[in-house]
Design a protein around this motif. Structure first.
Motif, PDB file in Angstrom:
ATOM      1  N   ARG A  66       0.836  -1.212   0.000  1.00 14.34           N
ATOM      2  CA  ARG A  66       0.000   0.000   0.000  1.00 14.34           C
ATOM      3  C   ARG A  66       0.863   1.251   0.000  1.00 14.34           C
ATOM      4  O   ARG A  66       0.547   2.235  -0.673  1.00 14.34           O
ATOM      5  CB  ARG A  66      -0.913   0.017   1.229  1.00 14.34           C
ATOM      6  N   ALA A  67       1.968   1.221   0.762  1.00 14.21           N
ATOM      7  CA  ALA A  67       2.853   2.388   0.833  1.00 14.21           C
ATOM      8  C   ALA A  67       3.415   2.725  -0.546  1.00 14.21           C
ATOM      9  O   ALA A  67       3.468   3.902  -0.931  1.00 14.21           O
ATOM     10  CB  ALA A  67       3.980   2.136   1.831  1.00 14.21           C
ATOM     11  N   VAL A  68       3.824   1.717  -1.300  1.00 10.62           N
ATOM     12  CA  VAL A  68       4.352   1.954  -2.647  1.00 10.62           C
ATOM     13  C   VAL A  68       3.274   2.601  -3.524  1.00 10.62           C
ATOM     14  O   VAL A  68       3.539   3.565  -4.241  1.00 10.62           O
ATOM     15  CB  VAL A  68       4.884   0.648  -3.279  1.00 10.62           C
ATOM     16  N   GLY A  69       2.071   2.086  -3.464  1.00  9.85           N
ATOM     17  CA  GLY A  69       0.984   2.671  -4.243  1.00  9.85           C
ATOM     18  C   GLY A  69       0.694   4.105  -3.843  1.00  9.85           C
ATOM     19  O   GLY A  69       0.424   4.962  -4.702  1.00  9.85           O
ATOM     20  N   LEU A  70       0.774   4.386  -2.571  1.00  3.77           N
ATOM     21  CA  LEU A  70       0.488   5.739  -2.086  1.00  3.77           C
ATOM     22  C   LEU A  70       1.557   6.740  -2.528  1.00  3.77           C
ATOM     23  O   LEU A  70       1.237   7.855  -2.933  1.00  3.77           O
ATOM     24  CB  LEU A  70       0.347   5.738  -0.561  1.00  3.77           C
ATOM     25  N   VAL A  71       2.817   6.354  -2.445  1.00  7.65           N
ATOM     26  CA  VAL A  71       3.875   7.288  -2.841  1.00  7.65           C
ATOM     27  C   VAL A  71       3.844   7.526  -4.351  1.00  7.65           C
ATOM     28  O   VAL A  71       4.138   8.626  -4.818  1.00  7.65           O
ATOM     29  CB  VAL A  71       5.272   6.835  -2.355  1.00  7.65           C
ATOM     30  N   ARG A  72       3.455   6.521  -5.109  1.00  4.58           N
ATOM     31  CA  ARG A  72       3.347   6.695  -6.560  1.00  4.58           C
ATOM     32  C   ARG A  72       2.249   7.690  -6.927  1.00  4.58           C
ATOM     33  O   ARG A  72       2.309   8.328  -7.969  1.00  4.58           O
ATOM     34  CB  ARG A  72       3.082   5.352  -7.232  1.00  4.58           C
ATOM     35  N   ARG A  73       1.249   7.817  -6.053  1.00  2.00           N
ATOM     36  CA  ARG A  73       0.151   8.768  -6.280  1.00  2.00           C
ATOM     37  C   ARG A  73       0.361  10.081  -5.509  1.00  2.00           C
ATOM     38  O   ARG A  73      -0.554  10.890  -5.400  1.00  2.00           O
ATOM     39  CB  ARG A  73      -1.173   8.125  -5.891  1.00  2.00           C
ATOM     40  N   LYS A  75       0.652  10.678  -2.327  1.00  3.08           N
ATOM     41  CA  LYS A  75      -0.100  10.812  -1.070  1.00  3.08           C
ATOM     42  C   LYS A  75       0.922  10.615   0.061  1.00  3.08           C
ATOM     43  O   LYS A  75       0.982   9.551   0.689  1.00  3.08           O
ATOM     44  CB  LYS A  75      -1.235   9.808  -1.014  1.00  3.08           C
ATOM     45  N   GLN A  76       1.712  11.654   0.291  1.00  2.26           N
ATOM     46  CA  GLN A  76       2.872  11.559   1.174  1.00  2.26           C
ATOM     47  C   GLN A  76       2.509  11.222   2.622  1.00  2.26           C
ATOM     48  O   GLN A  76       3.158  10.366   3.233  1.00  2.26           O
ATOM     49  CB  GLN A  76       3.676  12.872   1.127  1.00  2.26           C
ATOM     50  N   LEU A  77       1.517  11.865   3.170  1.00  3.37           N
ATOM     51  CA  LEU A  77       1.164  11.616   4.569  1.00  3.37           C
ATOM     52  C   LEU A  77       0.682  10.180   4.755  1.00  3.37           C
ATOM     53  O   LEU A  77       1.123   9.482   5.688  1.00  3.37           O
ATOM     54  CB  LEU A  77       0.106  12.609   5.041  1.00  3.37           C
ATOM     55  N   ALA A  78      -0.182   9.717   3.869  1.00  2.97           N
ATOM     56  CA  ALA A  78      -0.666   8.332   3.949  1.00  2.97           C
ATOM     57  C   ALA A  78       0.476   7.348   3.707  1.00  2.97           C
ATOM     58  O   ALA A  78       0.535   6.286   4.340  1.00  2.97           O
ATOM     59  CB  ALA A  78      -1.788   8.110   2.941  1.00  2.97           C
ATOM     60  N   PHE A  79       1.393   7.686   2.820  1.00  5.03           N
ATOM     61  CA  PHE A  79       2.578   6.858   2.547  1.00  5.03           C
ATOM     62  C   PHE A  79       3.407   6.687   3.819  1.00  5.03           C
ATOM     63  O   PHE A  79       3.774   5.567   4.201  1.00  5.03           O
ATOM     64  CB  PHE A  79       3.389   7.518   1.425  1.00  5.03           C
ATOM     65  N   ARG A  80       3.681   7.781   4.491  1.00  5.67           N
ATOM     66  CA  ARG A  80       4.485   7.727   5.724  1.00  5.67           C
ATOM     67  C   ARG A  80       3.768   6.928   6.809  1.00  5.67           C
ATOM     68  O   ARG A  80       4.387   6.174   7.550  1.00  5.67           O
ATOM     69  CB  ARG A  80       4.787   9.139   6.197  1.00  5.67           C
ATOM     70  N   ARG A  81       2.467   7.102   6.899  1.00  9.92           N
ATOM     71  CA  ARG A  81       1.694   6.331   7.889  1.00  9.92           C
ATOM     72  C   ARG A  81       1.765   4.837   7.592  1.00  9.92           C
ATOM     73  O   ARG A  81       1.893   4.024   8.497  1.00  9.92           O
ATOM     74  CB  ARG A  81       0.241   6.799   7.915  1.00  9.92           C
ATOM     75  N   GLN A  82       1.651   4.464   6.318  1.00  8.63           N
ATOM     76  CA  GLN A  82       1.711   3.042   5.950  1.00  8.63           C
ATOM     77  C   GLN A  82       3.073   2.453   6.268  1.00  8.63           C
ATOM     78  O   GLN A  82       3.180   1.290   6.664  1.00  8.63           O
ATOM     79  CB  GLN A  82       1.420   2.841   4.467  1.00  8.63           C
ATOM     80  N   LEU A  83       4.130   3.238   6.103  1.00 12.76           N
ATOM     81  CA  LEU A  83       5.464   2.760   6.477  1.00 12.76           C
ATOM     82  C   LEU A  83       5.528   2.481   7.980  1.00 12.76           C
ATOM     83  O   LEU A  83       6.106   1.479   8.407  1.00 12.76           O
ATOM     84  CB  LEU A  83       6.534   3.775   6.080  1.00 12.76           C
ATOM     85  N   LEU A  84       4.913   3.358   8.761  1.00 14.03           N
ATOM     86  CA  LEU A  84       4.902   3.145  10.217  1.00 14.03           C
ATOM     87  C   LEU A  84       4.050   1.930  10.589  1.00 14.03           C
ATOM     88  O   LEU A  84       4.416   1.172  11.499  1.00 14.03           O
ATOM     89  CB  LEU A  84       4.414   4.401  10.936  1.00 14.03           C
ATOM     90  N   VAL A  85       2.936   1.732   9.889  1.00  9.37           N
ATOM     91  CA  VAL A  85       2.110   0.548  10.134  1.00  9.37           C
ATOM     92  C   VAL A  85       2.904  -0.710   9.812  1.00  9.37           C
ATOM     93  O   VAL A  85       2.897  -1.687  10.573  1.00  9.37           O
ATOM     94  CB  VAL A  85       0.798   0.616   9.306  1.00  9.37           C
ATOM     95  N   ALA A  86       3.635  -0.691   8.707  1.00 10.20           N
ATOM     96  CA  ALA A  86       4.475  -1.843   8.339  1.00 10.20           C
ATOM     97  C   ALA A  86       5.552  -2.070   9.394  1.00 10.20           C
ATOM     98  O   ALA A  86       5.865  -3.221   9.731  1.00 10.20           O
ATOM     99  CB  ALA A  86       5.113  -1.620   6.969  1.00 10.20           C
ATOM    100  N   LEU A  87       6.094  -1.008   9.936  1.00  8.23           N
ATOM    101  CA  LEU A  87       7.112  -1.126  10.983  1.00  8.23           C
ATOM    102  C   LEU A  87       6.530  -1.751  12.255  1.00  8.23           C
ATOM    103  O   LEU A  87       7.169  -2.594  12.893  1.00  8.23           O
ATOM    104  CB  LEU A  87       7.714   0.247  11.284  1.00  8.23           C
ATOM    105  N   HIS A 148      11.673  12.942   5.636  1.00 10.60           N
ATOM    106  CA  HIS A 148      12.416  14.115   5.167  1.00 10.60           C
ATOM    107  C   HIS A 148      12.260  14.316   3.654  1.00 10.60           C
ATOM    108  O   HIS A 148      13.163  14.820   2.988  1.00 10.60           O
ATOM    109  CB  HIS A 148      13.888  13.994   5.563  1.00 10.60           C
ATOM    110  N   ASP A 149      11.105  13.891   3.124  1.00  9.20           N
ATOM    111  CA  ASP A 149      10.722  14.140   1.728  1.00  9.20           C
ATOM    112  C   ASP A 149      11.704  13.589   0.703  1.00  9.20           C
ATOM    113  O   ASP A 149      11.987  14.221  -0.307  1.00  9.20           O
ATOM    114  CB  ASP A 149      10.521  15.646   1.483  1.00  9.20           C
ATOM    115  N   ARG A 150      12.177  12.389   0.925  1.00  8.45           N
ATOM    116  CA  ARG A 150      13.142  11.785  -0.002  1.00  8.45           C
ATOM    117  C   ARG A 150      12.466  11.110  -1.188  1.00  8.45           C
ATOM    118  O   ARG A 150      13.071  10.963  -2.232  1.00  8.45           O
ATOM    119  CB  ARG A 150      13.998  10.767   0.772  1.00  8.45           C
ATOM    120  N   TYR A 151      11.208  10.686  -1.038  1.00  8.60           N
ATOM    121  CA  TYR A 151      10.551   9.904  -2.075  1.00  8.60           C
ATOM    122  C   TYR A 151       9.357  10.653  -2.653  1.00  8.60           C
ATOM    123  O   TYR A 151       8.699  11.419  -1.954  1.00  8.60           O
ATOM    124  CB  TYR A 151      10.093   8.554  -1.503  1.00  8.60           C
ATOM    125  N   ASP A 152       9.110  10.412  -3.938  1.00 12.50           N
ATOM    126  CA  ASP A 152       7.929  10.958  -4.593  1.00 12.50           C
ATOM    127  C   ASP A 152       7.533  10.023  -5.730  1.00 12.50           C
ATOM    128  O   ASP A 152       8.065   8.924  -5.846  1.00 12.50           O
ATOM    129  CB  ASP A 152       8.189  12.391  -5.093  1.00 12.50           C
TER     130      ASP A 152
END
Length: 157
Positions: A66-73, A75-87, A148-152
């Protein structure tokens, strides 16, 4: 836009985050081991925590997808949240694997310590858990970089 830390600041932040996650995983593992001691299932040979860790692994994989899909679209905040959920799921996985290893080792008869099947399973489970610790460290690195905004959408792999 957040300010990017220097390399030394990032290294310190990364070290502290890794240490925190490993301490949490160890504490959770001890709690899981106390919650389901080997004496609670005298006839069972396979630790029930292995089944639970499979669920944590599947949920973590789903969160990363989900995080990969979110960053591709973008959706930075949701992307970061999904990374934390995965963690969180990865930390839970390591904790459950640690509890299962403890469960296996406590049930290992002393006479079978070198030749028993449980010792063999314990070694492989331990190697898998160590592999996952490294994966969690990579995930922590990615999560910190994402903060720190490394991915988009152009640079997400």
């Amino acid at each position: 836009v957040s300010r990017r830390p220097s390399r030394s600041q990032f290294a310190l932040l990364f070290f502290l985050a890794c240490a925190l996650v490993l301490v949490v995983a160890t504490g959770l593992g001890r709690l899981f081991a106390m919650a389901v001691p080997p004496s609670s299932a005298p006839g069972l040979r396979f630790p029930p925590m292995f089944a639970a860790s499979t669920v944590a692994l599947a949920l973590g994989s789903w969160s990363l997808s989900r995080a990969v899909g979110l960053v591709r679209r973008e959706k930075q905040l949701a992307f970061r949240r999904q990374l934390l959920v995965a963690l969180v799921h990865g930390t839970t996985f390591v904790a459950l694997q640690g509890a299962a290893l403890q469960w296996l080792l406590q049930r290992q008869p002393a006479a079978e310590a070198q030749t028993g099947d449980r010792a063999f399973v314990a070694v492989f489970a331990g190697l898998h858990a160590l592999h996952f610790v490294v994966a969690i460290m990579v995930l922590i690195f990615v999560a910190l970089q994402a903060h720190h905004d490394r991915y988009d959408h152009e640079y997400y792999w």
